[in-house]
Design an enzyme around this catalytic site. Structure first.
Site, PDB file in Angstrom:
ATOM      1  N   ASP A   1       0.349  -0.950   0.450  1.00  0.00           N
ATOM      2  CA  ASP A   1      -0.152  -0.334  -0.255  1.00  0.00           C
ATOM      3  C   ASP A   1       0.791   1.749   0.067  1.00  0.00           C
ATOM      4  O   ASP A   1      -0.138   2.802  -0.402  1.00  0.00           O
ATOM      5  CB  ASP A   1      -1.238  -0.247   1.079  1.00  0.00           C
ATOM      6  CG  ASP A   1      -2.305   1.522   0.867  1.00  0.00           C
ATOM      7  OD1 ASP A   1      -2.569   1.312   0.025  1.00  0.00           O
ATOM      8  OD2 ASP A   1      -2.737   1.848   2.066  1.00  0.00           O
TER       9      ASP A   1
ATOM     10  N   SER B   1      -6.706   4.675  -0.109  1.00  0.00           N
ATOM     11  CA  SER B   1      -6.512   4.147  -0.323  1.00  0.00           C
ATOM     12  C   SER B   1      -8.269   3.923  -0.216  1.00  0.00           C
ATOM     13  O   SER B   1      -9.423   3.454   0.290  1.00  0.00           O
ATOM     14  CB  SER B   1      -6.132   2.340   0.094  1.00  0.00           C
ATOM     15  OG  SER B   1      -4.297   2.570  -0.214  1.00  0.00           O
TER      16      SER B   1
ATOM     17  N   GLN C   1      -4.806  -1.295  -7.727  1.00  0.00           N
ATOM     18  CA  GLN C   1      -6.093  -0.654  -6.337  1.00  0.00           C
ATOM     19  C   GLN C   1      -6.094   1.146  -7.205  1.00  0.00           C
ATOM     20  O   GLN C   1      -5.600   1.511  -7.580  1.00  0.00           O
ATOM     21  CB  GLN C   1      -4.343  -0.140  -6.085  1.00  0.00           C
ATOM     22  CG  GLN C   1      -5.438   1.184  -4.422  1.00  0.00           C
ATOM     23  CD  GLN C   1      -3.505   1.686  -3.596  1.00  0.00           C
ATOM     24  OE1 GLN C   1      -3.450   2.666  -3.108  1.00  0.00           O
ATOM     25  NE2 GLN C   1      -3.808   0.838  -2.667  1.00  0.00           N
TER      26      GLN C   1
END
Length: 273
Positions: free
Chosen positions: A193, A213, A263
């Site tokens: 991430d 995110s 993502q």
């Protein structure tokens, strides 16, 4: 700041219920990689050792409060001969902040191929970000002091035709980690991430934005160690309407493709009235 062992440590409250500790942090929200990593550890602890993680799909539903622990409830969706599936929900104050589906596989034989790793400067030729980062960004290195992160200068990034926004980053955990392969998978879930949403900012470096995110998917393709150098080859094929799509391929220093990531993140313009 916390080591990765501390960040991924869980207390088992019930057969399929776990609690992750709150950790010292400078961040106003719980780091998404921490929530994803802890959720994956929870799932791992409910499957037999013969299964290995091969994919995960997670959604960040609400910002987590770093001063409070997160409880993880695991649902045993399926246990098959070759595959098993778990669903994990991260909860704070009775509300879901994160949900993940994780799939496990015993491994089979089949055809093999992979993309070739881009030609990039080796990590030893790049400065440690802790020494090269601007003063206003040094807080990030203090937050992740146990990681050696070395971004490749934009003029040395391998540019591929048709890709609008690219960046590449070498990274590794600074200290030796346990040999358990599943621990390295959970460590990479934590790390994946970090920096990825930044690939959407390469073509908009001076535009102030609010970033977070939204959802995160990973596929684990080959064995690796997170305490060895890994190349995170990232790109952002699209941004618009306050969201950005990003993707990454993760290679070992020897050129093995070990993981892939996709993502979507919030990238909302900050307006000054």
């Amino acid at each position: 700041m916390a080591t990765i062992e501390e960040a991924l440590e869980l207390e088992r409250l019930e057969r399929d219920i776990f609690r992750g500790a709150s950790l010292k942090t400078q961040l106003p929200r719980t780091f998404g990689g921490q929530v994803a990593g802890q959720a994956l550890v929870s799932a791992v602890r409910t499957v037999e050792p013969k299964y290995q993680v091969h994919s995960l799909h997670g959604y960040f539903l609400r910002p987590g409060r770093p001063t409070e622990p997160t409880v993880y409830e695991v649902e045993r969706i399926r246990d098959g001969r070759s595959f098993c599936t778990r669903r994990v929900t991260g909860i704070q104050d009775g509300q879901a902040i994160f949900t993940m589906s994780a799939s496990f596989h015993v491994g089979d034989e089949g055809p093999q191929h992979q993309d070739i790793m881009p030609q990039v400067p080796p990590p030893d030729d790049l400065p440690d970000a802790e020494k090269s980062m601007s003063p206003e960004r040094l807080w990030a290195m203090r937050e992740w002091e146990h990681w050696d992160i070395r971004p490749i200068p934009i003029d040395q990034v391998t540019q591929r035709d048709g890709l609008i926004s690219q960046q590449q980053v070498w990274f590794r955990y600074r200290h030796p980690l346990p040999d358990d392969p599943l621990f390295h998978v959970c460590t990479l879930a934590y790390m994946s991430d970090m920096t990825l949403l930044g690939s959407s900012k390469v073509t908009h470096p001076d535009e102030p934005t609010q970033n977070a995110s939204l959802d995160h998917a990973m596929w684990f393709l080959r064995p690796f160690r997170a305490d060895d150098w890994l190349l995170y080859d990232q790109n952002s094929p699209s941004a618009g309407f306050g969201r950005a799509l990003t993707g990454g391929r993760i290679f070992t220093r020897q050129g093995e493709l070990v993981a892939a990531v996709v993502q979507e993140g919030l990238i909302r313009t900050l307006r000054v009235d």
